[in-house]
Design an enzyme around this catalytic site. Structure first.
Site, PDB file in Angstrom:
ATOM      1  N   LYS A 158       0.803  -1.227   0.000  1.00  0.00           N
ATOM      2  CA  LYS A 158       0.000   0.000   0.000  1.00  0.00           C
ATOM      3  C   LYS A 158       0.835   1.276   0.000  1.00  0.00           C
ATOM      4  O   LYS A 158       0.394   2.313  -0.491  1.00  0.00           O
ATOM      5  CB  LYS A 158      -0.943  -0.001   1.204  1.00  0.00           C
ATOM      6  CG  LYS A 158      -2.004  -1.091   1.189  1.00  0.00           C
ATOM      7  CD  LYS A 158      -3.023  -0.862   0.096  1.00  0.00           C
ATOM      8  CE  LYS A 158      -4.199  -1.820   0.213  1.00  0.00           C
ATOM      9  NZ  LYS A 158      -5.205  -1.618  -0.854  1.00  0.00           N
TER      10      LYS A 158
ATOM     11  N   GLU B 155      -9.758   5.656   3.153  1.00  0.00           N
ATOM     12  CA  GLU B 155     -10.532   4.557   3.719  1.00  0.00           C
ATOM     13  C   GLU B 155      -9.579   3.395   3.978  1.00  0.00           C
ATOM     14  O   GLU B 155      -8.516   3.302   3.367  1.00  0.00           O
ATOM     15  CB  GLU B 155     -11.637   4.125   2.756  1.00  0.00           C
ATOM     16  CG  GLU B 155     -11.243   3.093   1.707  1.00  0.00           C
ATOM     17  CD  GLU B 155     -10.158   3.540   0.733  1.00  0.00           C
ATOM     18  OE1 GLU B 155      -9.423   2.666   0.213  1.00  0.00           O
ATOM     19  OE2 GLU B 155     -10.030   4.758   0.479  1.00  0.00           O
TER      20      GLU B 155
ATOM     21  N   SER C 240       1.685  -9.765  -0.587  1.00  0.00           N
ATOM     22  CA  SER C 240       1.271  -8.363  -0.554  1.00  0.00           C
ATOM     23  C   SER C 240       1.388  -7.704   0.808  1.00  0.00           C
ATOM     24  O   SER C 240       1.405  -6.479   0.908  1.00  0.00           O
ATOM     25  CB  SER C 240      -0.168  -8.229  -1.060  1.00  0.00           C
ATOM     26  OG  SER C 240      -1.033  -9.056  -0.295  1.00  0.00           O
TER      27      SER C 240
END
Length: 465
Positions: A160, A182, A449
């Site tokens: 991210k 969010e 991830s």
């Protein structure tokens, strides 16, 4: 319960008269968000990427080499677009123009590249999982070779941060000092809070109350970093509802606020922009594969919620027809149980959060509550480009249950000493079905991830260790 706009199979850009039709984007320019040394082959334009001329297509789709991803209206085939209030149209156009301009800005590129290298810690390793590979060998000793793209080793522990850093720099160029985001699993929230602390920006994170409970560690991390975390109690109190609240905030404060959307979802240009900021994953993978075995991966595997980590890995290889692209969704208690988040497996076309895509919805177009043990996959929609790749047959999408993901969570921990995120564990869980079907020596790259520290409190409730 939130409602979507349910689309008939033949819907076009004008199918929703009550919503604002997307305007043409600014003229297409090649975006070049490149980090590190140049890859082994010339990169395609980030905006006008094409597929291989003889890639498989279904029915009467136009040749993929002639399709833009997205087109000037922000569409991937019939998916995507800008289904938003008029209030947001200028902000989206301004954002797209800035994105194109910064793609050609050498100063911006240098700053972004330096931060990704020295602050985020790129490039992330492509790790040969020797014991996991041994685990999947057949009785005759044959089996695929499994590599992990270690996005879990990035600063903040997930992919991210790639997008958060780039969007924070973009927001500064736009003069926006208030940032909203969010988050579901909390990893995007932590990444956003991190970059806001780094650049001195005000940060407000919307998070579902249920997700705050199961991701308490990440809530503390965000607050420690100086972010205000606002609990969302409406609806299912999960990612969908957090996204809705963030959009409401943005509509109200659009002149002073930038929304760092965390996935390849939402209205154009977000699916394109977030994809480009994560495309470094696939670009590095191509270079690293060439260094390690002198070729390309045969199979790419990634988990799918909104789809940002998967799109970051897939995008570089979409026009390599000999590379399989496999996304793994959350099957929850099973895709026929009604308690899952397998949008591409069971969903229908509709509009949610500003874009047309596949959604989990009932016959009246009402959003069906998704379920996954993983907070990051607990979303009833998916990025529009994934919907497009599914429909044209370029990517394959499967699912993995909660139980299978938990077993994979434990398996990787014990075989490789790597505790994966529960999101990643869904992709790992699908290896049980995939590996027996692959030829000997096939090179499989799985996007790791995120790391699983955040999920230990959830896993301990289910696993006996």
């Amino acid at each position: 319960m939130a409602a979507s706009i349910k689309a008939p199979p033949s819907s076009s850009s004008g199918a929703f008269p009550t919503l604002h039709r997307p305007r043409p984007s600014s003229p297409l320019k090649p975006a070049r968000f490149v980090v590190g040394p140049p890859p082994a082959r010339r990169l395609r334009s980030a905006i006008s990427c094409t597929l291989a001329r003889d890639s498989p297509v279904r029915m009467e789709e136009p040749a993929l080499a002639q399709l833009l991803r997205p087109d000037p209206f922000g569409r991937f085939g019939k998916f995507g677009g800008k289904y938003v209030p008029e209030t947001l149209m200028y902000a989206l156009s301004e954002l797209e123009s800035a994105f194109h301009a910064l793609a050609e800005d050498d100063e911006f590129q240098k700053e972004l590249g330096g931060i990704l290298k020295d602050y985020v810690g790129r490039e992330s390793p492509l790790y040969f999982a020797e014991r996991l590979t041994e685990h999947y060998k057949r009785p005759n000793g044959e089996g695929p070779h499994i590599y992990l793209k270690r996005e879990d080793l990035n600063h903040t522990g997930a992919h991210k941060i790639n997008n958060a850093v780039a969007q924070a720099l973009l927001a500064k160029r736009l003069g926006k000092k208030r940032i909203i985001a969010e988050t579901g699993a909390g990893q995007h929230g932590v990444a956003t809070a991190t970059v806001c602390a780094r650049f001195g920006l005000q940060c407000i994170i919307y998070m579902g109350a249920q997700d705050m409970e199961r991701q308490a560690l990440n809530v503390f991390r965000m607050r420690l970093l100086g972010a205000e975390v606002r609990a969302v109690h409406s609806g299912t109190a999960t990612l969908k509802d957090a996204t809705s609240e963030a959009i409401r905030d943005w509509v109200t404060n659009v002149e002073t606020t930038h929304y760092i959307l965390g996935s390849v979802a939402g209205p154009h240009p977000y699916p394109m922009m977030v994809r480009e900021f994560h495309a470094v994953i696939g670009k590095e993978t191509r270079r690293q594969a060439l260094d390690k075995w002198g070729g390309k991966p045969d199979v790419l595997v990634a988990c799918i919620g909104g789809g940002s980590n998967a799109m970051g890995l897939f995008h570089e290889f979409v026009d390599d027809k000999d590379v399989r692209l496999i996304g793994v969704e959350a099957a929850g208690f099973g895709v026929d149980s009604g308690k899952h988040a397998a949008t591409l497996t069971k969903g229908e076309v509709g509009v949610l959060h500003g874009a047309m895509s596949y959604l989990l919805q009932d016959d009246d177009g009402q959003i069906v509550e998704p379920h996954s043990i993983s907070a990051g996959l607990d979303y009833p929609g998916v990025g529009p480009e994934h919907s497009f790749l599914k429909d044209i047959g370029r990517a394959e999408y499967y699912s993995c249950t909660d139980e299978e993901a938990l077993e994979a969570f434990k398996r990787l921990s014990r075989l490789e000493g790597i505790i994966p995120a529960l999101e990643t564990s869904h992709a790992l869980g699908f290896l049980e079905k995939l590996c027996p079907t692959l030829p000997d020596g096939a090179k499989l790259v799985l996007n790791c991830s995120g790391r699983g520290d955040k999920d230990v409190q959830t896993a301990v409730k289910y696993l006996k260790v």
